[in-house]
Each structure stands twice: as structure tokens, then as C-alpha cells.
Design a protein around this motif. Structure first.
Motif, PDB file in Angstrom:
ATOM      1  N   ILE A  92      42.561  26.096  25.506  1.00 53.06           N
ATOM      2  CA  ILE A  92      41.997  27.224  26.239  1.00 53.06           C
ATOM      3  C   ILE A  92      42.999  27.555  27.337  1.00 53.06           C
ATOM      4  CG2 ILE A  92      40.072  28.042  27.648  1.00 53.06           C
ATOM      5  CD1 ILE A  92      38.488  25.602  26.445  1.00 53.06           C
ATOM      6  N   ALA A  93      43.384  28.814  27.437  1.00 55.09           N
ATOM      7  CA  ALA A  93      44.306  29.254  28.482  1.00 55.09           C
ATOM      8  C   ALA A  93      43.654  30.437  29.204  1.00 55.09           C
ATOM      9  CB  ALA A  93      45.640  29.672  27.870  1.00 55.09           C
ATOM     10  N   VAL A  94      43.690  30.393  30.521  1.00 52.96           N
ATOM     11  CA  VAL A  94      43.053  31.442  31.323  1.00 52.96           C
ATOM     12  C   VAL A  94      44.014  31.848  32.430  1.00 52.96           C
ATOM     13  CG1 VAL A  94      41.060  32.061  32.751  1.00 52.96           C
ATOM     14  CG2 VAL A  94      40.787  30.386  30.898  1.00 52.96           C
ATOM     15  N   GLU A  95      44.148  33.142  32.632  1.00 52.22           N
ATOM     16  CA  GLU A  95      44.908  33.619  33.781  1.00 52.22           C
ATOM     17  C   GLU A  95      43.961  34.384  34.701  1.00 52.22           C
ATOM     18  OE1 GLU A  95      47.761  37.000  32.702  1.00 52.22           O
ATOM     19  OE2 GLU A  95      47.471  35.989  30.768  1.00 52.22           O
ATOM     20  N   ILE A  96      44.030  34.058  35.992  1.00 45.73           N
ATOM     21  CA  ILE A  96      43.197  34.703  37.005  1.00 45.73           C
ATOM     22  C   ILE A  96      44.091  35.628  37.823  1.00 45.73           C
ATOM     23  CG2 ILE A  96      41.771  34.343  39.065  1.00 45.73           C
ATOM     24  CD1 ILE A  96      40.411  33.391  36.518  1.00 45.73           C
ATOM     25  N   HIS A  97      43.636  36.865  37.986  1.00 45.69           N
ATOM     26  CA  HIS A  97      44.399  37.897  38.704  1.00 45.69           C
ATOM     27  C   HIS A  97      43.617  38.395  39.914  1.00 45.69           C
ATOM     28  CE1 HIS A  97      47.475  38.729  35.512  1.00 45.69           C
ATOM     29  NE2 HIS A  97      46.554  38.078  34.811  1.00 45.69           N
ATOM     30  N   GLN A  98      44.318  38.579  41.019  1.00 46.38           N
ATOM     31  CA  GLN A  98      43.726  39.150  42.222  1.00 46.38           C
ATOM     32  C   GLN A  98      43.893  40.666  42.208  1.00 46.38           C
ATOM     33  OE1 GLN A  98      42.013  36.997  44.505  1.00 46.38           O
ATOM     34  NE2 GLN A  98      42.279  36.137  42.471  1.00 46.38           N
ATOM     35  N   ASP A  99      43.090  41.356  43.000  1.00 49.78           N
ATOM     36  CA  ASP A  99      43.238  42.813  43.066  1.00 49.78           C
ATOM     37  C   ASP A  99      44.205  43.236  44.162  1.00 49.78           C
ATOM     38  OD1 ASP A  99      41.599  42.438  45.355  1.00 49.78           O
ATOM     39  OD2 ASP A  99      40.800  44.455  45.127  1.00 49.78           O
ATOM     40  N   SER A 100      44.628  42.262  45.014  1.00 50.07           N
ATOM     41  CA  SER A 100      45.575  42.597  46.077  1.00 50.07           C
ATOM     42  C   SER A 100      46.355  41.348  46.484  1.00 50.07           C
ATOM     43  CB  SER A 100      44.843  43.161  47.303  1.00 50.07           C
ATOM     44  OG  SER A 100      44.113  42.141  47.948  1.00 50.07           O
ATOM     45  N   THR A 101      47.412  41.558  47.231  1.00 51.54           N
ATOM     46  CA  THR A 101      48.228  40.428  47.694  1.00 51.54           C
ATOM     47  C   THR A 101      47.704  39.831  48.995  1.00 51.54           C
ATOM     48  OG1 THR A 101      49.728  41.936  48.856  1.00 51.54           O
ATOM     49  CG2 THR A 101      50.327  41.287  46.594  1.00 51.54           C
ATOM     50  N   ASN A 102      46.603  40.370  49.523  1.00 49.00           N
ATOM     51  CA  ASN A 102      46.045  39.798  50.752  1.00 49.00           C
ATOM     52  C   ASN A 102      44.619  39.307  50.540  1.00 49.00           C
ATOM     53  OD1 ASN A 102      44.741  42.222  50.590  1.00 49.00           O
ATOM     54  ND2 ASN A 102      45.302  42.936  52.634  1.00 49.00           N
ATOM     55  N   SER A 103      44.307  38.875  49.330  1.00 56.46           N
ATOM     56  CA  SER A 103      42.981  38.347  49.026  1.00 56.46           C
ATOM     57  C   SER A 103      42.682  37.116  49.883  1.00 56.46           C
ATOM     58  CB  SER A 103      42.912  37.970  47.546  1.00 56.46           C
ATOM     59  OG  SER A 103      41.661  37.401  47.243  1.00 56.46           O
ATOM     60  N   SER A 104      41.458  37.012  50.358  1.00 56.03           N
ATOM     61  CA  SER A 104      41.098  35.868  51.201  1.00 56.03           C
ATOM     62  C   SER A 104      40.780  34.625  50.389  1.00 56.03           C
ATOM     63  CB  SER A 104      39.886  36.219  52.062  1.00 56.03           C
ATOM     64  OG  SER A 104      38.762  36.479  51.232  1.00 56.03           O
ATOM     65  N   ASP A 105      40.460  34.794  49.092  1.00 55.52           N
ATOM     66  CA  ASP A 105      40.127  33.631  48.266  1.00 55.52           C
ATOM     67  C   ASP A 105      40.221  33.976  46.785  1.00 55.52           C
ATOM     68  OD1 ASP A 105      37.909  35.275  47.991  1.00 55.52           O
ATOM     69  OD2 ASP A 105      36.460  33.798  48.656  1.00 55.52           O
ATOM     70  N   ILE A 106      40.387  32.939  45.970  1.00 56.03           N
ATOM     71  CA  ILE A 106      40.236  33.062  44.527  1.00 56.03           C
ATOM     72  C   ILE A 106      39.388  31.884  44.068  1.00 56.03           C
ATOM     73  CG2 ILE A 106      42.453  34.220  44.203  1.00 56.03           C
ATOM     74  CD1 ILE A 106      43.468  31.666  42.829  1.00 56.03           C
ATOM     75  N   ALA A 107      38.777  32.056  42.905  1.00 53.39           N
ATOM     76  CA  ALA A 107      37.946  30.988  42.357  1.00 53.39           C
ATOM     77  C   ALA A 107      38.025  31.028  40.839  1.00 53.39           C
ATOM     78  CB  ALA A 107      36.501  31.154  42.808  1.00 53.39           C
ATOM     79  N   PHE A 108      37.977  29.828  40.215  1.00 54.90           N
ATOM     80  CA  PHE A 108      37.999  29.736  38.766  1.00 54.90           C
ATOM     81  C   PHE A 108      37.263  28.486  38.295  1.00 54.90           C
ATOM     82  CE2 PHE A 108      40.064  27.541  35.178  1.00 54.90           C
ATOM     83  CZ  PHE A 108      39.630  28.364  34.160  1.00 54.90           C
ATOM     84  N   ASP A 109      36.401  28.688  37.308  1.00 55.03           N
ATOM     85  CA  ASP A 109      35.811  27.597  36.530  1.00 55.03           C
ATOM     86  C   ASP A 109      35.439  28.189  35.180  1.00 55.03           C
ATOM     87  OD1 ASP A 109      34.867  25.124  35.749  1.00 55.03           O
ATOM     88  OD2 ASP A 109      33.401  24.932  37.378  1.00 55.03           O
ATOM     89  N   PHE A 110      35.309  27.329  34.192  1.00 57.25           N
ATOM     90  CA  PHE A 110      35.083  27.789  32.814  1.00 57.25           C
ATOM     91  C   PHE A 110      34.328  26.722  32.049  1.00 57.25           C
ATOM     92  CE2 PHE A 110      36.323  28.295  28.358  1.00 57.25           C
ATOM     93  CZ  PHE A 110      36.176  29.675  28.169  1.00 57.25           C
ATOM     94  N   GLU A 111      33.479  27.166  31.159  1.00 57.81           N
ATOM     95  CA  GLU A 111      32.739  26.257  30.278  1.00 57.81           C
ATOM     96  C   GLU A 111      32.711  26.845  28.879  1.00 57.81           C
ATOM     97  OE1 GLU A 111      28.808  24.041  31.213  1.00 57.81           O
ATOM     98  OE2 GLU A 111      28.255  25.933  30.256  1.00 57.81           O
ATOM     99  N   LEU A 112      32.876  25.999  27.868  1.00 53.10           N
ATOM    100  CA  LEU A 112      32.811  26.435  26.471  1.00 53.10           C
ATOM    101  C   LEU A 112      31.819  25.544  25.740  1.00 53.10           C
ATOM    102  CD1 LEU A 112      33.975  28.390  24.335  1.00 53.10           C
ATOM    103  CD2 LEU A 112      35.656  26.617  23.792  1.00 53.10           C
TER     104      LEU A 112
END
Length: 190
Positions: free
Chosen positions: A168-188
Motif C-alpha cells: 500500500i502506498a499513499v501520498e499526502i498533499h497539502q493545499d499550501s506551503t504554510n499549513s499548520s498541520d498534516i495527518a495520516f492514517d489508513f486501514e484496509l
């Protein structure tokens, strides 16, 4: 004996119920790359060597993810005012007999956009534009508030599973270069 009665042979009917199985649980350990580089498409394949990538349990990201602090902190780069747009994640799972899998369900937490690949094939895109995706592709919109920790659910085709190791490969993208946070989790789940 009743003249109208028939003698039926006893028939045994066996019903097999397959229990749901979690192939990749929430909170699993993922390999990740958070250095701002463009990984192209090779990183999605099962044969890609990710041994130099960092690893840690999900939730992954940085910042507060709406009050839920990530267990593994990704880097956003050297400049807090010009953060990396994309972070890459990979996880290998073992599926001994994919013919037994009749349905797949994916659950995703993401802030802001995501593309999910299974064995190199794109299977799900959320909050990202159509077309080619690069490390500079921005999410369509900001994900904020409780949406940062909500699970988004979709069915996937079990026909993409391989016997043995799957990636499983996932790429997370922000909408701007000054985002205050990112988050990622996944379940299959199968």
C-alpha cells in the motif's frame, strides 16, 4: 404410509461464513519519506527499495491534527513558512490467499489530500485534482476542524491483491506551503 407422501433423502448443507479480516490496521507502522523530493512513480511499486526511509506508527504528520497529536512526527522541511507539499508513505502487507477476499474496504484519515495505490495501481484519490500528480501538486482545499480526524471510507477492488506480499502506498498533499498541520492514517479490511 400416506400415499401422497414422498421420502426425501436427508441433505446436509454447510454454510461457510468468512469473518472480516484487517489486512492493515489503523495505527500501523509505515515507512515514510518527508524530505520534499519528487519520488516520481517508482516508489509505488512492490520492488521499490524503501530501506532508507524512516518508519513509525500512524497517526503520522505534524501539528495538532485538530487536537489529536500524531504519534510519529513527519518533517515539514527547514522553513516553517515554506513547508513541503507532499509526504510519501508505504506499508507491506501479507495476503496468503487473495482468492478468499471477496471485498475490500479502505478507511483513510488525511489532511489535506491523498492518493492511495495498491501494488502500484492508483485505487483512490481524495481532494486532489485529476491528472498527473507530482510532489508540488496541491490539494484542492484545506481540510480543517474535525474533518482532519474523520475516517473517509471507500470500497476497493479485491482483484488487485496478489498472493503473498502486497504494498500500500499513499501520498499526502497539502493545499499550501504554510499549513499548520498534516495527518495520516489508513486501514484496509477484507
Amino acid at each position: 404410509d400416506d400415499a401422497g407422501a414422498t421420502n426425501l433423502d436427508a441433505v446436509t448443507i454447510s454454510v461457510v461464513t468468512l469473518a472480516p479480516a484487517t489486512l492493515s490496521p489503523a495505527g500501523a507502522v509505515w515507512k515514510y519519506l518527508d524530505n520534499g523530493t519528487d519520488q516520481g512513480t517508482a516508489w509505488r511499486s512492490n520492488s521499490f527499495n524503501d530501506t532508507t526511509w524512516k518508519s513509525g506508527p500512524a497517526m503520522l504528520g505534524y501539528g495538532d491534527a485538530n487536537g489529536v497529536y500524531p504519534r510519529t512526527t513527519n518533517s515539514y522541511g527547514p522553513d516553517p513558512n515554506n513547508k513541503y507539499i507532499t509526504t510519501y508513505y508505504r506499508r507491506a502487507i501479507l495476503v496468503p490467499n487473495p482468492a478468499e477476499v471477496t471485498a475490500l474496504t479502505a478507511r483513510l484519515q488525511r489532511d489535506d489530500g491523498a492518493v492511495v495505490y495498491l501494488n502500484g495501481a492508483e485505487v483512490w484519490r481524495n481532494n486532489l485534482p485529476a491528472g498527473t500528480i507530482t510532489n508540488l501538486t496541491r490539494a484542492n482545499a484545506t481540510v480543517s476542524g474535525t474533518n482532519e480526524t474523520n475516517w473517509i471510507i471507500t470500497p476497493l477492488s479485491p482483484g488487485l491483491l496478489l498472493s503473498g506480499t502486497n504494498v500500500i502506498a499513499v501520498e499526502i498533499h497539502q493545499d499550501s506551503t504554510n499549513s499548520s498541520d498534516i495527518a495520516f492514517d489508513f486501514e484496509l479490511a477484507a
